[in-house]
Scaffold this active site. Structure first.
Site, PDB file in Angstrom:
ATOM      1  N   HIS A  14       0.879  -1.196   0.000  1.00 49.95           N
ATOM      2  CA  HIS A  14       0.000   0.000   0.000  1.00 49.95           C
ATOM      3  C   HIS A  14       0.904   1.231   0.000  1.00 49.95           C
ATOM      4  O   HIS A  14       1.527   1.553   1.017  1.00 49.95           O
ATOM      5  CB  HIS A  14      -0.904   0.019   1.232  1.00 49.95           C
ATOM      6  CG  HIS A  14      -1.823   1.206   1.299  1.00 49.95           C
ATOM      7  ND1 HIS A  14      -3.182   1.077   1.490  1.00 49.95           N
ATOM      8  CD2 HIS A  14      -1.595   2.535   1.185  1.00 49.95           C
ATOM      9  CE1 HIS A  14      -3.733   2.284   1.499  1.00 49.95           C
ATOM     10  NE2 HIS A  14      -2.777   3.193   1.319  1.00 49.95           N
ATOM     11  N   HIS A  16       1.536   5.404  -1.615  1.00 54.02           N
ATOM     12  CA  HIS A  16       1.158   6.598  -2.389  1.00 54.02           C
ATOM     13  C   HIS A  16       2.423   7.190  -2.998  1.00 54.02           C
ATOM     14  O   HIS A  16       3.337   7.582  -2.269  1.00 54.02           O
ATOM     15  CB  HIS A  16       0.497   7.642  -1.488  1.00 54.02           C
ATOM     16  CG  HIS A  16      -0.764   7.146  -0.863  1.00 54.02           C
ATOM     17  ND1 HIS A  16      -1.996   7.287  -1.461  1.00 54.02           N
ATOM     18  CD2 HIS A  16      -0.985   6.483   0.293  1.00 54.02           C
ATOM     19  CE1 HIS A  16      -2.921   6.734  -0.694  1.00 54.02           C
ATOM     20  NE2 HIS A  16      -2.337   6.235   0.372  1.00 54.02           N
ATOM     21  N   LYS A 100      -9.247  -0.551  -5.728  1.00 58.15           N
ATOM     22  CA  LYS A 100      -9.291   0.118  -4.423  1.00 58.15           C
ATOM     23  C   LYS A 100     -10.665   0.718  -4.165  1.00 58.15           C
ATOM     24  O   LYS A 100     -11.183   1.485  -4.982  1.00 58.15           O
ATOM     25  CB  LYS A 100      -8.233   1.230  -4.404  1.00 58.15           C
ATOM     26  CG  LYS A 100      -8.215   2.062  -3.134  1.00 58.15           C
ATOM     27  CD  LYS A 100      -7.778   1.227  -1.930  1.00 58.15           C
ATOM     28  CE  LYS A 100      -7.937   2.004  -0.634  1.00 58.15           C
ATOM     29  NZ  LYS A 100      -6.691   2.465  -0.093  1.00 58.15           N
ATOM     30  N   HIS A 137     -10.334   0.883   1.913  1.00 59.17           N
ATOM     31  CA  HIS A 137     -10.106   1.901   2.950  1.00 59.17           C
ATOM     32  C   HIS A 137     -11.280   1.745   3.915  1.00 59.17           C
ATOM     33  O   HIS A 137     -12.395   2.165   3.616  1.00 59.17           O
ATOM     34  CB  HIS A 137     -10.052   3.312   2.366  1.00 59.17           C
ATOM     35  CG  HIS A 137      -9.765   4.332   3.430  1.00 59.17           C
ATOM     36  ND1 HIS A 137      -8.550   4.966   3.550  1.00 59.17           N
ATOM     37  CD2 HIS A 137     -10.528   4.772   4.471  1.00 59.17           C
ATOM     38  CE1 HIS A 137      -8.579   5.762   4.609  1.00 59.17           C
ATOM     39  NE2 HIS A 137      -9.767   5.660   5.182  1.00 59.17           N
ATOM     40  N   HIS A 175      -4.356  -0.898   5.900  1.00 67.70           N
ATOM     41  CA  HIS A 175      -3.915  -0.077   7.027  1.00 67.70           C
ATOM     42  C   HIS A 175      -4.839  -0.186   8.237  1.00 67.70           C
ATOM     43  O   HIS A 175      -5.411   0.786   8.707  1.00 67.70           O
ATOM     44  CB  HIS A 175      -3.710   1.394   6.619  1.00 67.70           C
ATOM     45  CG  HIS A 175      -4.777   2.013   5.764  1.00 67.70           C
ATOM     46  ND1 HIS A 175      -6.114   1.906   6.050  1.00 67.70           N
ATOM     47  CD2 HIS A 175      -4.692   2.760   4.645  1.00 67.70           C
ATOM     48  CE1 HIS A 175      -6.796   2.564   5.135  1.00 67.70           C
ATOM     49  NE2 HIS A 175      -5.968   3.083   4.262  1.00 67.70           N
ATOM     50  N   ASP A 248       1.521   2.534   3.532  1.00 64.67           N
ATOM     51  CA  ASP A 248       0.687   3.733   3.391  1.00 64.67           C
ATOM     52  C   ASP A 248       1.550   4.994   3.465  1.00 64.67           C
ATOM     53  O   ASP A 248       1.090   6.037   3.922  1.00 64.67           O
ATOM     54  CB  ASP A 248      -0.423   3.761   4.453  1.00 64.67           C
ATOM     55  CG  ASP A 248      -1.520   4.756   4.112  1.00 64.67           C
ATOM     56  OD1 ASP A 248      -1.583   5.228   2.965  1.00 64.67           O
ATOM     57  OD2 ASP A 248      -2.316   5.074   5.027  1.00 64.67           O
TER      58      ASP A 248
END
Ligand code: NCD
Ligand code: ZN
Length: 344
Positions: A14, A16, A100, A137, A175, A248
């Protein structure tokens, strides 16, 4: 005392990376340690179609430092208008590894996410048929639900109904931050796994709020009370293959973090492996680190573990306090504990 530890090269399930100047600045920090990463699609505008994902993958590959050995594993951002055929084609061609689910409004750039979960039932069923995992999420966005309860309520109100409606759907609870989520995973042994971030293994909500507000510790889902952090630690260091690393790592410039309404996200790519070695050693579980970072994730996703290795040595790591980008500095997560392991 163990002085060096060699493990299979880790993956980040995971991550970004953003785009443009930010991508350019942060990608080398992940590619230095990780062989692969699941790339979050919450750009502006989001990565919704196979064509979007192919273009984003190419921008990531273009931004890689020369000689880097890193493969981005692309995801699509699920919207109420997502086309099941486009998703299936992107999966069949090997372009995407997961889809996602962001509840609309749950976090950074989630406005295009899902408000009415019935509208995505057909896509989820198709994903179940073709074995394409859904990454969630896991927070409800109901303003009446306390922010510290949003993950537990998501499990009851959204996740469990989805899993009952689509029992063959493979789901990664991303997460996770609560004992509730750990226990939910432990109670359901098929088609379910969870990622745990580096920062949620070391901070609880006091780090954010006690002794002055610390915006660099603010992320979503927000860190919970200590008993939940301890449940995450036990799960991560237990060797249970259903739990694996998803950092994350979510870079925002300091200017965007240090605001009256600052962005959520901790940037952990540069020091994650040093922090995790410390955490696992503190818990007497250095022998479980490789499973968490390098074996359990590939096993869930049906991919081979990496052949290359990564070696950690018992030396205090040196990493920058912040990474400079053309958009401004990005502060690296401060674990607030002494670190004794460096990536060799
Ligand atoms: C992420 C981001 O900044 O994109 N922020 C965060 O706090 N983790 C979004 C997310 O994963 O929730
Ligand atoms: Zn994220």
């Amino acid at each position: 005392m163990t002085q060096t530890l060699t493990i299979r090269r880790p993956d980040d399930w995971h991550l970004h990376l953003r785009d443009g100047a930010m991508l350019q600045a942060v990608l080398p920090h992940t590619a230095a340690h990780f062989a692969r990463a699941i790339i979050m699609p919450n750009l502006v505008p989001p990565v919704v179609t196979g064509a979007d994902a192919a273009a984003y993958r190419d921008r990531i590959l273009d931004a890689l430092p020369s000689g880097a050995d890193f493969k981005p594993l692309m995801t699509l951002y699920l919207t109420e208008d997502t086309d099941a055929d486009d998703v299936a084609a992107a999966h069949a061609s090997g372009l995407i590894t997961a889809v996602k689910l962001y509840p609309a409004g749950a976090t950074t750039n989630s406005a295009s996410g899902v408000a009415n979960f019935d509208k995505v039932a057909a896509v989820l069923e198709r994903m179940a048929e073709i074995g394409l995992p859904l990454c969630t999420h896991g927070e409800v966005t109901d303003a009446n639900v306390d922010i510290f309860d949003r993950e537990a309520v998501f499990i009851d109100r959204v996740l469990n109904p989805i899993r009952r409606a689509h029992p063959h759907l493979r789901v990664v609870m991303e997460h996770i931050t609560t004992r509730n989520a750990v226990e939910y995973v432990q109670a359901h042994d098929t088609n379910l796994a969870a990622t745990i971030t580096t920062h949620h293994l070391v901070i609880n909500r006091n780090h954010i709020l006690a002794g002055g507000i610390k915006p660099h510790y603010y992320c979503l889902p927000v860190a919970k009370r200590e008993e939940h952090r301890l449940a995450l630690r036990t799960a991560a260091t237990s060797g249970d293959a259903r739990f694996f690393l998803g950092t994350d790592s979510a870079p925002h410039t300091d200017a965007n973090k240090l605001l009256p309404c600052g962005c959520a996200g901790c940037f952990t790519a540069p020091n994650t492996m040093s922090i995790l070695a410390e955490v696992f050693e503190q818990d007497g579980a250095l022998d479980k680190l490789e499973g968490f970072t390098s074996l359990n994730g590939p096993a869930f996703y049906g991919l081979p573990a990496n052949d290359a290795t990564l070696t950690l040595t018992r030396t205090a790591p040196s990493y920058p306090g912040h990474v400079d980008t053309e958009e401004g500095p990005v502060t690296v997560f401060d674990p607030d504990i002494p670190l004794n392991w460096s990536v060799a």
